[in-house]
Design a protein around this motif. Sequence first.
Motif, PDB file in Angstrom:
ATOM      1  N   VAL A 188      49.888  61.774  58.044  1.00 47.08           N
ATOM      2  CA  VAL A 188      51.254  62.232  57.827  1.00 47.08           C
ATOM      3  C   VAL A 188      52.125  61.179  57.181  1.00 47.08           C
ATOM      4  CG1 VAL A 188      51.140  63.804  59.785  1.00 47.08           C
ATOM      5  CG2 VAL A 188      52.003  61.481  60.142  1.00 47.08           C
ATOM      6  N   HIS A 189      51.544  60.004  56.914  1.00 50.85           N
ATOM      7  CA  HIS A 189      52.332  58.905  56.372  1.00 50.85           C
ATOM      8  C   HIS A 189      52.276  58.886  54.853  1.00 50.85           C
ATOM      9  CE1 HIS A 189      53.200  57.234  60.233  1.00 50.85           C
ATOM     10  NE2 HIS A 189      51.927  56.988  60.529  1.00 50.85           N
ATOM     11  N   SER A 190      53.394  58.560  54.240  1.00 49.25           N
ATOM     12  CA  SER A 190      53.383  58.227  52.816  1.00 49.25           C
ATOM     13  C   SER A 190      52.588  56.945  52.641  1.00 49.25           C
ATOM     14  CB  SER A 190      54.815  58.030  52.317  1.00 49.25           C
ATOM     15  OG  SER A 190      54.817  57.342  51.094  1.00 49.25           O
ATOM     16  N   THR A 191      51.919  56.823  51.497  1.00 50.65           N
ATOM     17  CA  THR A 191      51.105  55.629  51.264  1.00 50.65           C
ATOM     18  C   THR A 191      51.900  54.349  51.448  1.00 50.65           C
ATOM     19  OG1 THR A 191      49.704  56.813  49.690  1.00 50.65           O
ATOM     20  CG2 THR A 191      49.713  54.415  49.536  1.00 50.65           C
ATOM     21  N   PHE A 192      53.113  54.340  50.885  1.00 46.99           N
ATOM     22  CA  PHE A 192      53.905  53.111  50.937  1.00 46.99           C
ATOM     23  C   PHE A 192      54.709  52.983  52.222  1.00 46.99           C
ATOM     24  CE2 PHE A 192      53.156  53.715  46.376  1.00 46.99           C
ATOM     25  CZ  PHE A 192      52.627  52.483  46.071  1.00 46.99           C
ATOM     26  N   ALA A 193      54.589  53.966  53.130  1.00 44.83           N
ATOM     27  CA  ALA A 193      55.251  53.851  54.427  1.00 44.83           C
ATOM     28  C   ALA A 193      54.255  53.552  55.538  1.00 44.83           C
ATOM     29  CB  ALA A 193      56.005  55.145  54.750  1.00 44.83           C
ATOM     30  N   SER A 194      52.972  53.521  55.197  1.00 46.23           N
ATOM     31  CA  SER A 194      51.967  53.264  56.223  1.00 46.23           C
ATOM     32  C   SER A 194      51.993  51.795  56.613  1.00 46.23           C
ATOM     33  CB  SER A 194      50.579  53.639  55.705  1.00 46.23           C
ATOM     34  OG  SER A 194      50.145  52.726  54.723  1.00 46.23           O
ATOM     35  N   GLU A 244      42.294  54.870  50.861  1.00 49.38           N
ATOM     36  CA  GLU A 244      43.479  55.035  50.017  1.00 49.38           C
ATOM     37  C   GLU A 244      44.365  53.800  50.060  1.00 49.38           C
ATOM     38  OE1 GLU A 244      42.046  59.007  51.494  1.00 49.38           O
ATOM     39  OE2 GLU A 244      42.627  57.107  52.447  1.00 49.38           O
ATOM     40  N   ALA A 245      44.503  53.252  51.266  1.00 46.71           N
ATOM     41  CA  ALA A 245      45.341  52.058  51.427  1.00 46.71           C
ATOM     42  C   ALA A 245      44.698  50.857  50.731  1.00 46.71           C
ATOM     43  CB  ALA A 245      45.576  51.766  52.906  1.00 46.71           C
ATOM     44  N   ALA A 246      43.376  50.706  50.896  1.00 46.30           N
ATOM     45  CA  ALA A 246      42.683  49.581  50.255  1.00 46.30           C
ATOM     46  C   ALA A 246      42.840  49.656  48.737  1.00 46.30           C
ATOM     47  CB  ALA A 246      41.204  49.598  50.639  1.00 46.30           C
ATOM     48  N   TYR A 247      42.675  50.863  48.188  1.00 42.90           N
ATOM     49  CA  TYR A 247      42.816  51.036  46.743  1.00 42.90           C
ATOM     50  C   TYR A 247      44.230  50.668  46.289  1.00 42.90           C
ATOM     51  CZ  TYR A 247      43.562  53.265  42.255  1.00 42.90           C
ATOM     52  OH  TYR A 247      43.906  53.492  40.959  1.00 42.90           O
ATOM     53  N   GLN A 248      45.237  51.171  47.011  1.00 45.30           N
ATOM     54  CA  GLN A 248      46.614  50.958  46.590  1.00 45.30           C
ATOM     55  C   GLN A 248      47.008  49.493  46.643  1.00 45.30           C
ATOM     56  OE1 GLN A 248      48.574  53.769  45.504  1.00 45.30           O
ATOM     57  NE2 GLN A 248      49.531  51.983  44.566  1.00 45.30           N
ATOM     58  N   ILE A 249      46.571  48.815  47.703  1.00 44.92           N
ATOM     59  CA  ILE A 249      46.916  47.392  47.860  1.00 44.92           C
ATOM     60  C   ILE A 249      46.328  46.579  46.716  1.00 44.92           C
ATOM     61  CG2 ILE A 249      46.476  45.355  49.290  1.00 44.92           C
ATOM     62  CD1 ILE A 249      46.599  47.322  51.725  1.00 44.92           C
ATOM     63  N   ILE A 250      45.051  46.824  46.404  1.00 40.39           N
ATOM     64  CA  ILE A 250      44.402  46.057  45.337  1.00 40.39           C
ATOM     65  C   ILE A 250      44.981  46.431  43.981  1.00 40.39           C
ATOM     66  CG2 ILE A 250      42.205  45.607  44.178  1.00 40.39           C
ATOM     67  CD1 ILE A 250      40.843  46.142  46.908  1.00 40.39           C
ATOM     68  N   ASN A 251      45.189  47.707  43.763  1.00 44.27           N
ATOM     69  CA  ASN A 251      45.733  48.173  42.488  1.00 44.27           C
ATOM     70  C   ASN A 251      47.118  47.581  42.230  1.00 44.27           C
ATOM     71  OD1 ASN A 251      45.554  50.122  40.147  1.00 44.27           O
ATOM     72  ND2 ASN A 251      47.434  50.858  41.117  1.00 44.27           N
ATOM     73  N   TYR A 290      49.620  49.836  56.774  1.00 43.24           N
ATOM     74  CA  TYR A 290      48.674  49.014  56.017  1.00 43.24           C
ATOM     75  C   TYR A 290      49.337  48.390  54.800  1.00 43.24           C
ATOM     76  CZ  TYR A 290      45.638  51.795  58.949  1.00 43.24           C
ATOM     77  OH  TYR A 290      45.068  52.401  60.035  1.00 43.24           O
ATOM     78  N   VAL A 291      50.356  49.040  54.293  1.00 43.85           N
ATOM     79  CA  VAL A 291      51.086  48.490  53.158  1.00 43.85           C
ATOM     80  C   VAL A 291      52.269  47.662  53.643  1.00 43.85           C
ATOM     81  CG1 VAL A 291      52.352  49.082  51.051  1.00 43.85           C
ATOM     82  CG2 VAL A 291      50.351  50.400  51.699  1.00 43.85           C
ATOM     83  N   ARG A 292      52.804  48.014  54.799  1.00 42.57           N
ATOM     84  CA  ARG A 292      53.945  47.274  55.340  1.00 42.57           C
ATOM     85  C   ARG A 292      53.554  45.885  55.839  1.00 42.57           C
ATOM     86  NH1 ARG A 292      56.889  51.781  59.172  1.00 42.57           N
ATOM     87  NH2 ARG A 292      58.615  52.299  57.780  1.00 42.57           N
ATOM     88  N   ASP A 293      52.385  45.782  56.445  1.00 41.75           N
ATOM     89  CA  ASP A 293      51.956  44.522  57.034  1.00 41.75           C
ATOM     90  C   ASP A 293      51.108  43.719  56.052  1.00 41.75           C
ATOM     91  OD1 ASP A 293      53.201  45.404  59.327  1.00 41.75           O
ATOM     92  OD2 ASP A 293      51.338  46.195  60.215  1.00 41.75           O
ATOM     93  N   SER A 294      51.171  42.411  56.186  1.00 37.24           N
ATOM     94  CA  SER A 294      50.336  41.546  55.358  1.00 37.24           C
ATOM     95  C   SER A 294      48.889  41.619  55.830  1.00 37.24           C
ATOM     96  CB  SER A 294      50.828  40.093  55.430  1.00 37.24           C
ATOM     97  OG  SER A 294      52.121  39.982  54.893  1.00 37.24           O
ATOM     98  N   LEU A 295      47.989  41.612  54.884  1.00 37.89           N
ATOM     99  CA  LEU A 295      46.574  41.605  55.216  1.00 37.89           C
ATOM    100  C   LEU A 295      46.025  40.187  55.081  1.00 37.89           C
ATOM    101  CD1 LEU A 295      45.310  44.805  53.376  1.00 37.89           C
ATOM    102  CD2 LEU A 295      45.643  44.509  55.823  1.00 37.89           C
ATOM    103  N   PRO A 296      44.982  39.880  55.841  1.00 43.03           N
ATOM    104  CA  PRO A 296      44.366  38.552  55.701  1.00 43.03           C
ATOM    105  C   PRO A 296      43.880  38.326  54.273  1.00 43.03           C
ATOM    106  CG  PRO A 296      43.533  39.696  57.646  1.00 43.03           C
ATOM    107  CD  PRO A 296      44.331  40.698  56.867  1.00 43.03           C
ATOM    108  N   ARG A 297      44.071  37.116  53.764  1.00 40.92           N
ATOM    109  CA  ARG A 297      43.665  36.812  52.392  1.00 40.92           C
ATOM    110  C   ARG A 297      42.432  35.933  52.316  1.00 40.92           C
ATOM    111  NH1 ARG A 297      49.011  36.242  48.598  1.00 40.92           N
ATOM    112  NH2 ARG A 297      50.153  38.026  49.418  1.00 40.92           N
TER     113      ARG A 297
END
Length: 476
Positions: A14-20, A40-47, A22-29
């Motif tokens: 039910v979440h928008s991609t940019f409201a989830s 979907e989140a992995a694709y969007q973050i990398i893209n 996974y996009v709000r929080d920083s991921l380990p680098r």
Amino acid sequence: MVLSKTFSQSDVSVHSTFASRYVRDSLPRFKVPENSIPKEAAYQIINDELMLDGNPRLNLASFVTTWMEPECDKLIMDAINKNYVDMDEYPVTTELQNRCVNMIGHLFNAPLGDGEAAVGVGTVGSSEAIMLAGLAFKRKWQNKMKSLGKPCDKPNIVTGANVQVCWEKFARYFEVELKEVKLRDGYYVMDPEKAVEMVDENTICVAAILGSTLNGEFEDVKQLNDLLMKKNQETGWDTPIHVDAASGGFIAPFLYPELEWDFRLPLVKSINVSGHKYGLVYAGIGWVIWRNKEDLPEELIFHINYLGADQPTFTLNFSKGSSQVIAQYYQLIRLGYEGYKNIMENCQENAMVLKEGLEKTGRFNIVSKDNGVPLVAFSLKENSRHTEFEVSDMLRRFGWIVPAYTMPPDAQHVTVLRVVIREDFSRTLAERLVTDIQKLLNELDMLPARVTGKMVAIEKHSRNGVAVKKLKSIAL
């Protein structure tokens, strides 16, 4: 009655991609994350991060192909999961590589008899191809010196100071002395006379460049061959020639068919060419062709029985993708001689459009030659107030990626900008680039002169080789 439901944090439906989250929080680098994330989140973050890369079509620093036809793109994707080394499992792919080797061998005028197959191999680029050719020269020289009862622990190779960094890698990795012919102002390729003077009994080969990365110029392989033949006759040596045709190997046969640089010259024993440059294939394919079987020592070829059949192999790696080999075959049969000739002529014409546009500004000296790789290398006539490095930086604002670099010794006082003309660089883009350069020149004229202290640091930085090394890594 209204029914309500509480969603868990992991329910992203039910979440928008940019409201989830996974996009709000920083991921380990630098460490693998503990938990999985939706595809979907992995694709969007990398893209999103990749959007900050430059546009490959506007990357005028690179010789590497950035556009292919959709039909070839589909072939590439269809073969993306094929490991080329599994020759017994993918025999047709192996056959396509052999066809490419023979087509390129004939293109380079290899002295093949009726029904005789060309000797060569596909590589991941010209860097690997040069390593393999260099190893063949070194082993042949070692075998000869051992048979004569002479020491074979100090091999050397003669090149110009304009060679690509992979030659330095070969020399360092495989313990061969690199003897470089220095450049001079106005002459930015290897001088054949000076090169032959540097040849001695321990020289495994002289490397000539067909298309210098610095200014696109073809070195005079014919003169080198004639001078070296004379020296070999006088000394009793048999010093051979390798032609590094990474950039020019798919240009000269179509634009300059009468030019003698290939196996028509008796001392040319091997040639490398980049399929991913003017062979018109995406990055990841090169070729090395030998004159005949005697020029590739048999002891360097491995015969393996890994997956059901004898597989001869001469490479520096094992596994690699099949897609680029298939793409090269596509281009060779799709375009044919006619198609390659048309594309190379178009590239050359667009180079002339750019050159003439730059000359009309009255602000640049043209360093490149009209004959050679279709590129334009140029420098400011007056750089006391502003430099080529500033022009390069300002072009980034328009989206253009144009490198600025200093020449190698002994011409390191010369700084140039370089634009490589590829198949997908149209006349419209050439005219637009000239317009943008004129705009930035007008802006520079209105700016105060550079800060002397800062530019001293930049020039010192360049003389230490950083700018040149950067150029070399881009042209592999």
